[in-house]
Design a protein around this motif. Structure first.
Motif, mmCIF file in Angstrom:
data_model
loop_
_atom_site.group_PDB
_atom_site.id
_atom_site.type_symbol
_atom_site.label_atom_id
_atom_site.label_comp_id
_atom_site.label_asym_id
_atom_site.label_seq_id
_atom_site.Cartn_x
_atom_site.Cartn_y
_atom_site.Cartn_z
ATOM 1 N N PRO A 90 16.505 73.539 41.433
ATOM 2 C CA PRO A 90 15.506 74.567 41.772
ATOM 3 C C PRO A 90 14.699 75.039 40.571
ATOM 4 O O PRO A 90 13.485 75.239 40.668
ATOM 5 C CB PRO A 90 16.341 75.710 42.339
ATOM 6 C CG PRO A 90 17.620 75.115 42.769
ATOM 7 C CD PRO A 90 17.859 73.922 41.901
ATOM 8 N N ILE A 92 14.159 73.409 37.637
ATOM 9 C CA ILE A 92 13.337 72.356 37.016
ATOM 10 C C ILE A 92 12.031 72.196 37.782
ATOM 11 O O ILE A 92 10.959 72.039 37.200
ATOM 12 C CB ILE A 92 14.106 71.017 36.995
ATOM 13 C CG1 ILE A 92 15.323 71.127 36.078
ATOM 14 C CG2 ILE A 92 13.198 69.868 36.542
ATOM 15 C CD1 ILE A 92 16.210 69.908 36.077
ATOM 16 N N VAL A 94 10.308 74.312 39.283
ATOM 17 C CA VAL A 94 9.318 75.394 39.203
ATOM 18 C C VAL A 94 8.789 75.686 37.799
ATOM 19 O O VAL A 94 7.704 76.250 37.670
ATOM 20 C CB VAL A 94 9.864 76.694 39.823
ATOM 21 C CG1 VAL A 94 10.233 76.471 41.276
ATOM 22 C CG2 VAL A 94 11.051 77.247 39.045
ATOM 23 N N CYS A 95 9.544 75.332 36.766
ATOM 24 C CA CYS A 95 9.124 75.715 35.413
ATOM 25 C C CYS A 95 7.731 75.165 35.098
ATOM 26 O O CYS A 95 7.532 73.956 35.060
ATOM 27 C CB CYS A 95 10.107 75.210 34.365
ATOM 28 S SG CYS A 95 9.553 75.603 32.694
ATOM 29 N N PRO A 96 6.743 76.037 34.863
ATOM 30 C CA PRO A 96 5.388 75.532 34.664
ATOM 31 C C PRO A 96 5.181 74.803 33.341
ATOM 32 O O PRO A 96 4.253 74.018 33.214
ATOM 33 C CB PRO A 96 4.524 76.796 34.735
ATOM 34 C CG PRO A 96 5.443 77.903 34.403
ATOM 35 C CD PRO A 96 6.808 77.496 34.828
ATOM 36 N N GLY A 118 8.618 82.689 29.084
ATOM 37 C CA GLY A 118 9.148 83.898 29.703
ATOM 38 C C GLY A 118 8.534 84.309 31.027
ATOM 39 O O GLY A 118 8.487 85.506 31.336
ATOM 40 N N CYS A 119 8.079 83.330 31.835
ATOM 41 C CA CYS A 119 7.503 83.718 33.138
ATOM 42 C C CYS A 119 8.590 84.084 34.140
ATOM 43 O O CYS A 119 8.334 84.749 35.122
ATOM 44 C CB CYS A 119 6.603 82.615 33.693
ATOM 45 S SG CYS A 119 7.489 81.179 34.341
ATOM 46 N N ARG A 120 9.809 83.596 33.923
ATOM 47 C CA ARG A 120 10.998 83.920 34.713
ATOM 48 C C ARG A 120 10.981 83.347 36.127
ATOM 49 O O ARG A 120 11.745 83.771 36.979
ATOM 50 C CB ARG A 120 11.230 85.440 34.747
ATOM 51 C CG ARG A 120 11.348 86.066 33.388
ATOM 52 C CD ARG A 120 11.645 87.539 33.463
ATOM 53 N NE ARG A 120 10.603 88.311 34.077
ATOM 54 C CZ ARG A 120 9.478 88.675 33.481
ATOM 55 N NH1 ARG A 120 9.269 88.347 32.229
ATOM 56 N NH2 ARG A 120 8.574 89.388 34.112
ATOM 57 N N TYR A 121 10.110 82.387 36.380
ATOM 58 C CA TYR A 121 10.060 81.765 37.710
ATOM 59 C C TYR A 121 11.373 81.023 37.973
ATOM 60 O O TYR A 121 11.880 81.000 39.093
ATOM 61 C CB TYR A 121 8.857 80.809 37.746
ATOM 62 C CG TYR A 121 8.470 80.270 39.108
ATOM 63 C CD1 TYR A 121 8.911 80.836 40.291
ATOM 64 C CD2 TYR A 121 7.599 79.176 39.198
ATOM 65 C CE1 TYR A 121 8.527 80.325 41.530
ATOM 66 C CE2 TYR A 121 7.200 78.666 40.422
ATOM 67 C CZ TYR A 121 7.677 79.240 41.587
ATOM 68 O OH TYR A 121 7.284 78.728 42.805
ATOM 69 N N MET A 123 14.273 81.900 37.030
ATOM 70 C CA MET A 123 15.302 82.868 37.413
ATOM 71 C C MET A 123 15.176 83.214 38.886
ATOM 72 O O MET A 123 16.174 83.391 39.590
ATOM 73 C CB MET A 123 15.172 84.135 36.569
ATOM 74 C CG MET A 123 15.414 83.904 35.104
ATOM 75 S SD MET A 123 15.061 85.358 34.132
ATOM 76 C CE MET A 123 16.440 86.393 34.558
ATOM 77 N N ALA A 124 13.929 83.320 39.332
ATOM 78 C CA ALA A 124 13.710 83.604 40.751
ATOM 79 C C ALA A 124 14.186 82.441 41.604
ATOM 80 O O ALA A 124 14.627 82.623 42.742
ATOM 81 C CB ALA A 124 12.223 83.882 41.000
ATOM 82 N N ALA A 125 14.095 81.230 41.051
ATOM 83 C CA ALA A 125 14.448 80.040 41.832
ATOM 84 C C ALA A 125 15.954 79.816 41.910
ATOM 85 O O ALA A 125 16.448 79.218 42.861
ATOM 86 C CB ALA A 125 13.784 78.810 41.212
ATOM 87 N N CYS A 126 16.692 80.297 40.913
ATOM 88 C CA CYS A 126 18.127 80.002 40.840
ATOM 89 C C CYS A 126 18.928 80.925 41.756
ATOM 90 O O CYS A 126 18.929 82.139 41.562
ATOM 91 C CB CYS A 126 18.607 80.149 39.394
ATOM 92 S SG CYS A 126 20.388 79.891 39.241
#
Lengths: 260, 410, 52
Positions: A90, A92, A94-96, A118-121, A123-126
């Protein structure tokens, strides 16, 4: 990333944690923090902002005393495999900035701290809360910088970090094997800090694809399961428990779904 | 004092009054700048965000303002590509609002990311499979396009237009506008959709995850539709506020009604599709991973009322008002419907972001709540004050309302 | 990211995605230059263009 590793020996490192053995002592958490230079603050009461690459969760069977049973669940990063090229882990997917990727050689999900912005996307995905953000710059107590692990770079504020399966230990083991003219590393040469620290021997680490490794046999046990398996994240961390409520308690089931 | 800069044939308040107004707006602006400096200087511990809520009010605001700013591209699309001539009377203002909305989104993102100076990594190390990369690319490009659309408006200022070169440049820009609008439409459709894809692809978060078509989850299409439904309504709402403040009618009622009618039908279609999507998600997508959709709403404050409010009160009601002739011809109802529409879309963005993160995924995990703190409020509201200044300056010095002279004879 | 970057992969996703970005940037660049150059020529020859 380009597949430049096609000639390389590949592994699929993973972990099997026996929950029947885990006493919830937290030694794995401490060992992980010390090994990986995980920063901490004087006041660690806000658990939603403390960094614990390895975190021990507590689960109960929900029954009143005297039938109450407790289970402790150590949770490192699951190093999800996802399912194929179109659905990687999840985080991998999303990381932009491609700051997190799956290492072709080891299957380990990496985190490039110097590339993370540090966009933290991720973290939201995990779904496992395995990723942590550096809300502060690390501040070590006086003199402690000298005791930091020189093989692990400390992280600055504003970036995400997570369990790396002590990747630096893999690099060290590989260097040693190379120096000794070997192509493969032995099972005992690469072990994570948490696996070595566990006093109950609940954590086993190794190559999930290698029949010689203990994890290979353990993951095929009828009592083996993974957390939130139905989501399709395909984690490389397995758990063992002889208790059915534990095995069922880590995933969601509809009322009509039969007991396994 | 500044009369030479004011468009011909229109009446504006005294410079003193205008300066006081700008001065008043400066106070909350400074408060916002102070909060932003705190976040940059002391890091994001200055917010209420945490590891359970890596996304919060800022991301909601980002998704929200970009949807509200969709009025710019969509009105441009209707005016320049579908050739609805009537909309030329509101398209300029839609562009001004669009510029403000997109600048706000980029500004808020600049505070939201942990390492703003590494922002360029998103272009340099782009992960082409990430929805956020698509969003970043399109937003940046579209902001550029919006600025290009705004430039000819600035060039129309009386003093600037007096310079022959700028006069010609303005004409040439106007000629190129259909092509610029077409690029804007292409970019906007993609990034509005990608913003929907941001939560929609999170297969580790069953509350947000949706199946879809090829690489696009259904939220991709729903976000496009909801953005083009609320964007024009936001333009109408801001036009109404501007008219109230200036105590003038600036756009003819027929123009507003045309835009409202289009927005109404789009909103109605969106709500129908949203209901279908919700039913499919509740009956198929969520049960497939063993979740009864009711459990998503088991944690207060995120009860089932959230769904009812979003779809019913803030969706169906404004859609009915806007698609009925009686509804949209009543000014008060039109404004009420526009407000409800915009609020509904904002609420949808909150739900898709914050509620997604609030719902515990691991069964043994605990529910945590989140509310923004003053630093988040101050920085999120910062664009409102700066936006008000930009609108005030644009209104005062640029001929953004072509019907103003006709509607307010001297 | 450019095609000569070490991270570049010759696959459809990279071609479509990065291709679209460069196409848009290219189009905007061309349009801006077109407007600028035409306006400069208008200015040079004092040509009055048709009303907008």
């Amino acid at each position: 990333m380009k597949d430049i590793h096609s000639e390389q020996k590949t592994y699929k490192f993973g972990m099997v944690i026996d929950l029947d053995k885990c006493t919830g002592c937290g030694a794995c958490m401490v060992a992980c923090m010390a090994e990986n230079n995980v920063s901490f603050r004087a006041d660690e009461t806000d658990k939603l902002r403390s960094i614990t690459w390895m975190r021990v969760y507590k689960m109960t069977n929900g029954l009143p005393f005297p039938d109450t049973e407790v289970c402790y669940i150590p949770r490192p990063c699951m190093h999800c495999e996802g399912s194929g090229h179109h659905r990687p882990a999840p985080c991998i997917a999303v990381c932009p900035a491609t700051a997190t990727d799956r290492d072709h050689e080891t299957g380990i999900v990496s985190q490039i701290y110097t590339r993370c912005f540090g966009c933290r996307y991720c973290m939201a995905a995990c779904p496992y809360h395995a990723r942590y953000f550096n809300w502060w710059d690390p501040k070590w107590p006086k003199g402690m910088e000298k005791y930091l692990n020189p093989d692990v770079s400390p992280r600055m504020r504003g970036v995400v970090e997570k369990c790396s399966f002590c990747y630096h230990r893999f690099q060290r083991a590989k260097n040693k094997a190379y120096a000794e003219g070997r192509r493969e590393i032995r099972e005992d040469e690469y072990q994570t800090a948490c696996a070595q620290a566990c006093p109950a021997g609940a954590i086993t680490f190794g190559d999930l694809n290698n029949p010689q490794h203990a994890v290979y046999k353990l993951k095929n046990s009828p009592n083996a399961f993974r957390i939130l398996e139905k989501l399709g994240t395909n984690p490389k961390v397995y758990y063992l428990s002889t208790k059915e409520w534990v095995r069922r308690g880590v995933d969601h089931y509809l009322e009509e779904e039969a007991q396994d | 004092m500044d009369s030479a800069l004011i468009p011909e044939g229109v009446k504006r308040c005294s410079f003193k009054k205008f300066a006081i107004w700008i001065g008043v707006l400066t106070i909350p602006t400074l408060w916002g700048i102070y909060a932003a400096l705190l976040c940059w200087g002391k890091a994001l511990n200055q917010t209420n965000l945490n590891d359970n809520f890596p996304f919060g009010f800022w991301i909601v605001a980002d998704l929200g303002v970009i949807a509200l700013g969709a009025g710019a591209f969509f009105t441009g699309f209707l005016r320049y590509i579908l050739k609805i001539e009537e909309l030329k009377n509101i398209v300029n203002f839609a562009v001004v609002i669009g510029v403000i909305c997109y600048a706000s989104a980029l500004g808020i993102l600049g505070i939201d990311v942990g390492q703003p100076l590494r922002g360029w990594f998103i272009f340099w190390h782009a992960n082409v499979h990430s929805m956020l990369t698509e969003v970043a690319f399109c937003i940046t490009c579209y902001f550029m396009v919006l600025c290009i659309e705004y430039v000819p408006l600035v060039l129309e200022n009386r003093r600037i237009d007096a310079y022959r070169f700028f006069h010609f440049l303005s004409h040439r820009f106007h000629q190129a506008m259909p092509a610029i609008a077409a690029i804007g439409v292409f970019l906007s459709f993609f990034h509005q959709g990608s913003l929907g894809g941001v939560p929609g692809v999170l297969y580790g978060r069953p509350f947000a995850y949706r199946s879809g078509f090829l690489v696009w989850p259904w939220t991709f299409f729903l976000f496009i539709l909801s953005a083009i439904a609320c964007g024009p309504c936001f333009t109408l709402l801001i036009t109404w506020i501007t008219e109230k403040i200036t105590r003038k009618q600036l756009v003819k009622k027929s123009v507003k009604e045309t835009l409202a009618k289009i927005a109404g039908w789009l909103l109605a279609s969106y709500i129908v599709l949203k209901i279908i999507d919700t039913i499919y998600w509740a009956s198929s997508t969520a049960p497939r991973v063993g979740i009864n959709f009711k459990s998503f709403y088991a944690n207060q404050p995120y009860g089932i009322w959230v769904l009812i409010t979003e779809v019913g009160i803030l969706g169906i009601i404004p859609a009915i008002i806007l698609i009925t002739k009686q509804g949209r011809s009543n000014s008060a109802l039109l404004i009420l419907a526009s407000f409800l529409n915009c609020a509904g879309i904002f609420m949808n963005r909150w739900i898709m972001t914050v509620q997604t993160l609030a719902v515990p995924v691991m069964p043994f995990d605990k529910f945590a709540s989140y509310h923004p703190n003053w630093q988040e409020w101050a920085t999120t509201l910062l664009p409102v004050w700066i936006g008000a200044m930009v609108i005030s300056l644009s209104y005062r010095y640029l001929p953004i309302f072509p019907q103003e002279r006709e509607l307010n004879p001297a | 990211m450019f095609p000569f970057c070490f991270e570049w992969v010759n696959d459809a996703a990279h071609f479509v995605f990065m291709g679209s970005l460069y196409t848009v940037l290219g189009l905007v660049f061309v349009l801006l230059n077109y407007c600028g150059i035409r306006a400069f020529l208008d200015y040079l020859y004092e040509r009055e263009v048709e009303d907008k």
